[in-house]
Motif scaffolding. Structure first.
Motif, PDB file in Angstrom:
ATOM      1  N   CYS A   5       0.841  -1.202   0.000  1.00  0.00           N
ATOM      2  CA  CYS A   5       0.000   0.000   0.000  1.00  0.00           C
ATOM      3  C   CYS A   5       0.872   1.245   0.000  1.00  0.00           C
ATOM      4  O   CYS A   5       1.771   1.387   0.822  1.00  0.00           O
ATOM      5  N   CYS A   8      -0.350   3.401   3.561  1.00  0.00           N
ATOM      6  CA  CYS A   8       0.019   2.969   4.910  1.00  0.00           C
ATOM      7  C   CYS A   8       1.250   2.047   4.903  1.00  0.00           C
ATOM      8  O   CYS A   8       1.779   1.716   5.958  1.00  0.00           O
ATOM      9  N   CYS A  29      -4.269  -0.099  -0.174  1.00  0.00           N
ATOM     10  CA  CYS A  29      -4.990  -1.275   0.297  1.00  0.00           C
ATOM     11  C   CYS A  29      -6.468  -0.953   0.552  1.00  0.00           C
ATOM     12  O   CYS A  29      -6.877   0.202   0.506  1.00  0.00           O
ATOM     13  N   CYS A  32      -7.368   1.766   3.033  1.00  0.00           N
ATOM     14  CA  CYS A  32      -7.034   3.150   2.705  1.00  0.00           C
ATOM     15  C   CYS A  32      -7.896   3.713   1.570  1.00  0.00           C
ATOM     16  O   CYS A  32      -7.773   4.874   1.223  1.00  0.00           O
TER      17      CYS A  32
HETATM   18 ZN   LIG Z   1      -3.178   1.019   3.278  1.00  0.00          ZN
END
Ligand SMILES: [Zn+2]
Length: 91
Positions: A5, A8, A29, A32
């Motif tokens: 991701c 994050c 991801c 998010c």
């Molecule tokens: Zn993420």
């Protein structure tokens, strides 16, 4: 399949099938991404504008015609469309 991701930094190991379905073409991801169907401000039907209540007096004959013309439409929708139509004609 490995997916990292970009938001994050979470690293995920995914089945190729899941990758294809849910991650291909995405940078971030699931956590998010903007959620769909969740409770959020302004969710649901978009607003048509401000509601104002009016009382209209018309001969019964006219009301009858209105009810015939509007069909299954709510009276409010019928009048809204009528007003918007007239407005469009003027402009
Ligand atoms: Zn993420």
């Amino acid at each position: 399949m490995k997916f990292i991701c970009s938001n994050c930094g979470k690293e995920l190991c995914l089945e190729p099938q899941i990758y294809e379905q849910s991650y291909k073409g995405y940078e971030v991801c699931m956590d998010c991404r903007p959620k769909h169907g969740g409770k959020r401000e302004g969710a649901g039907r978009p607003s048509l504008g401000t509601t104002k209540k009016v009382s209209i007096t018309l001969p019964d004959q006219v009301w009858e015609e209105i009810y015939q013309r509007k069909g299954k439409k709510p009276l409010s929708a019928f009048f809204r469309e009528l007003v918007l139509e007239i407005r469009d004609e003027k402009s």
